[in-house]
Design a protein around this motif. Structure first.
Motif, PDB file in Angstrom:
ATOM      1  N   ASN A   5       0.835  -1.196   0.000  1.00 34.86           N
ATOM      2  CA  ASN A   5       0.000   0.000   0.000  1.00 34.86           C
ATOM      3  C   ASN A   5       0.874   1.252   0.000  1.00 34.86           C
ATOM      4  OD1 ASN A   5       0.863  -0.443   2.615  1.00 34.86           O
ATOM      5  ND2 ASN A   5      -0.988   0.264   3.551  1.00 34.86           N
ATOM      6  N   ARG A   6       0.284   2.346  -0.431  1.00 31.71           N
ATOM      7  CA  ARG A   6       0.988   3.619  -0.518  1.00 31.71           C
ATOM      8  C   ARG A   6       0.743   4.502   0.696  1.00 31.71           C
ATOM      9  NH1 ARG A   6       2.429   5.195  -5.906  1.00 31.71           N
ATOM     10  NH2 ARG A   6       1.956   3.550  -7.370  1.00 31.71           N
ATOM     11  N   VAL A   7      -0.228   4.112   1.540  1.00 35.57           N
ATOM     12  CA  VAL A   7      -0.562   4.940   2.700  1.00 35.57           C
ATOM     13  C   VAL A   7      -0.864   4.050   3.898  1.00 35.57           C
ATOM     14  CG1 VAL A   7      -3.006   5.135   2.013  1.00 35.57           C
ATOM     15  CG2 VAL A   7      -2.021   6.858   3.514  1.00 35.57           C
ATOM     16  N   ASP A   8      -0.339   4.452   5.053  1.00 39.58           N
ATOM     17  CA  ASP A   8      -0.605   3.788   6.328  1.00 39.58           C
ATOM     18  C   ASP A   8      -1.072   4.842   7.321  1.00 39.58           C
ATOM     19  OD1 ASP A   8       0.016   0.984   5.969  1.00 39.58           O
ATOM     20  OD2 ASP A   8       2.113   1.564   5.777  1.00 39.58           O
ATOM     21  N   VAL A   9      -1.383   4.408   8.525  1.00 37.41           N
ATOM     22  CA  VAL A   9      -1.882   5.324   9.548  1.00 37.41           C
ATOM     23  C   VAL A   9      -1.271   4.951  10.895  1.00 37.41           C
ATOM     24  CG1 VAL A   9      -3.946   3.916   9.957  1.00 37.41           C
ATOM     25  CG2 VAL A   9      -3.989   6.353  10.508  1.00 37.41           C
ATOM     26  N   THR A  10      -0.938   5.965  11.690  1.00 35.71           N
ATOM     27  CA  THR A  10      -0.425   5.702  13.033  1.00 35.71           C
ATOM     28  C   THR A  10      -1.587   5.387  13.971  1.00 35.71           C
ATOM     29  OG1 THR A  10      -0.571   8.006  13.768  1.00 35.71           O
ATOM     30  CG2 THR A  10       1.505   7.310  12.697  1.00 35.71           C
ATOM     31  N   ALA A  11      -1.277   4.801  15.112  1.00 33.15           N
ATOM     32  CA  ALA A  11      -2.314   4.482  16.103  1.00 33.15           C
ATOM     33  C   ALA A  11      -3.002   5.758  16.592  1.00 33.15           C
ATOM     34  CB  ALA A  11      -1.698   3.714  17.272  1.00 33.15           C
ATOM     35  N   ALA A  12      -2.246   6.827  16.791  1.00 30.45           N
ATOM     36  CA  ALA A  12      -2.826   8.090  17.265  1.00 30.45           C
ATOM     37  C   ALA A  12      -3.803   8.665  16.240  1.00 30.45           C
ATOM     38  CB  ALA A  12      -1.722   9.096  17.569  1.00 30.45           C
ATOM     39  N   GLU A 115      10.041  -2.023  -3.843  1.00 28.30           N
ATOM     40  CA  GLU A 115       8.681  -1.632  -3.477  1.00 28.30           C
ATOM     41  C   GLU A 115       7.958  -0.986  -4.655  1.00 28.30           C
ATOM     42  OE1 GLU A 115       8.891  -0.683   1.295  1.00 28.30           O
ATOM     43  OE2 GLU A 115       9.715   0.805  -0.092  1.00 28.30           O
ATOM     44  N   LEU A 116       8.650  -0.151  -5.400  1.00 28.18           N
ATOM     45  CA  LEU A 116       8.034   0.530  -6.536  1.00 28.18           C
ATOM     46  C   LEU A 116       7.482  -0.451  -7.568  1.00 28.18           C
ATOM     47  CD1 LEU A 116      10.478   3.500  -7.139  1.00 28.18           C
ATOM     48  CD2 LEU A 116       8.063   3.658  -6.487  1.00 28.18           C
ATOM     49  N   GLU A 117       8.096  -1.618  -7.668  1.00 29.91           N
ATOM     50  CA  GLU A 117       7.654  -2.625  -8.629  1.00 29.91           C
ATOM     51  C   GLU A 117       6.452  -3.431  -8.134  1.00 29.91           C
ATOM     52  OE1 GLU A 117      11.072  -5.011  -9.480  1.00 29.91           O
ATOM     53  OE2 GLU A 117      12.212  -3.304 -10.237  1.00 29.91           O
ATOM     54  N   ASN A 118       6.071  -3.231  -6.867  1.00 28.61           N
ATOM     55  CA  ASN A 118       5.025  -4.079  -6.273  1.00 28.61           C
ATOM     56  C   ASN A 118       3.952  -3.270  -5.544  1.00 28.61           C
ATOM     57  OD1 ASN A 118       4.013  -6.703  -5.785  1.00 28.61           O
ATOM     58  ND2 ASN A 118       4.773  -6.593  -3.692  1.00 28.61           N
ATOM     59  N   LEU A 119       3.599  -2.102  -6.060  1.00 24.45           N
ATOM     60  CA  LEU A 119       2.616  -1.241  -5.403  1.00 24.45           C
ATOM     61  C   LEU A 119       1.189  -1.563  -5.841  1.00 24.45           C
ATOM     62  CD1 LEU A 119       4.449   2.190  -5.649  1.00 24.45           C
ATOM     63  CD2 LEU A 119       4.159   0.765  -3.613  1.00 24.45           C
ATOM     64  N   GLU A 120       0.248  -1.302  -4.928  1.00 21.91           N
ATOM     65  CA  GLU A 120      -1.162  -1.427  -5.272  1.00 21.91           C
ATOM     66  C   GLU A 120      -1.489  -0.485  -6.425  1.00 21.91           C
ATOM     67  OE1 GLU A 120      -3.271  -0.396  -1.674  1.00 21.91           O
ATOM     68  OE2 GLU A 120      -3.430  -2.487  -1.086  1.00 21.91           O
ATOM     69  N   PRO A 121      -2.453  -0.828  -7.249  1.00 22.54           N
ATOM     70  CA  PRO A 121      -2.833   0.069  -8.339  1.00 22.54           C
ATOM     71  C   PRO A 121      -3.469   1.352  -7.819  1.00 22.54           C
ATOM     72  CG  PRO A 121      -4.136  -1.964  -8.374  1.00 22.54           C
ATOM     73  CD  PRO A 121      -3.187  -2.067  -7.240  1.00 22.54           C
ATOM     74  N   LEU A 122      -3.335   2.400  -8.600  1.00 17.11           N
ATOM     75  CA  LEU A 122      -3.923   3.695  -8.274  1.00 17.11           C
ATOM     76  C   LEU A 122      -5.317   3.819  -8.875  1.00 17.11           C
ATOM     77  CD1 LEU A 122      -0.832   5.854  -9.221  1.00 17.11           C
ATOM     78  CD2 LEU A 122      -1.665   5.439  -6.910  1.00 17.11           C
ATOM     79  N   LYS A 123      -6.059   4.758  -8.355  1.00 13.22           N
ATOM     80  CA  LYS A 123      -7.362   5.078  -8.909  1.00 13.22           C
ATOM     81  C   LYS A 123      -7.353   6.585  -9.200  1.00 13.22           C
ATOM     82  CE  LYS A 123     -11.862   5.469  -6.810  1.00 13.22           C
ATOM     83  NZ  LYS A 123     -12.741   4.923  -5.777  1.00 13.22           N
TER      84      LYS A 123
END
Length: 127
Positions: A5-12, A115-123
Motif C-alpha cells: 500500500n501507498r498509505v498507512d496510519v499511526t495508532a494516534a 517496493e516501486l515494482e510491487n505497489l497497489e494500483p492507483l485510482k
C-alpha cells in the motif's frame, strides 16, 4: 507476492479517525499542494470535497479513500505516506479534526526500487 500500500496510519491518527467516524460517518481524505491549507491532509465527510479530474486515490485509511491533487501526486508518486496527527491547529481549519484541537499530518519516505515494482494500483478521478 502481496501488493504494497501507498498509505498507512499511526495508532494516534486512527484513534482520531474513529472518533470522527462516530460523529460524521463515512470520511474522505484529500491532500492538495496549493495555498490555504498548504499540503496538510484534510479530512471531510465523504463527498464533502469536490475532486478534480485526474486527482489520484493512493489508497484507504481505515476504509476511507485518501486522495491527492493530481499535481501533488506527480511530485510525491515515489513516496509512501503515513498519516499521523498532532495536537494543535494547522494552517487552516477546514478539516474535521480541527475543532478537536488536532491536525493531521503526513510522514513521507521514499519507496525502495523493489517496493516501486510491487505497489497497489492507483485510482484516478474521472467525471
Amino acid at each position: 507476492m502481496e501488493k504494497l500500500n501507498r498509505v498507512d496510519v499511526t495508532a494516534a491518527a486512527l484513534e482520531v479517525i474513529k472518533m470522527l467516524e462516530s460523529k460524521f460517518g463515512d470520511l474522505m481524505f484529500y491532500q492538495a499542494g496549493g495555498c490555504c491549507e498548504g499540503t496538510q491532509p484534510q479530512c471531510f465527510e465523504k463527498g464533502g470535497f469536490y475532486l478534480r479530474t485526474g486527482d489520484v486515490c493512493i489508497g484507504t485509511v481505515n476504509g476511507h479513500e485518501f486522495w491527492l491533487d493530481k499535481d501533488l501526486f506527480e511530485y510525491w508518486k515515489y513516496s509512501h505516506f503515513t498519516l499521523d496527527v498532532v495536537d494543535g491547529h494547522g494552517p487552516g481549519g477546514f478539516s474535521l479534526e480541527t475543532p478537536y484541537g488536532k491536525t493531521f499530518k503526513v510522514i513521507y519516505r521514499l519507496f525502495t526500487e523493489e517496493e516501486l515494482e510491487n505497489l497497489e494500483p492507483l485510482k484516478r478521478f474521472d467525471y
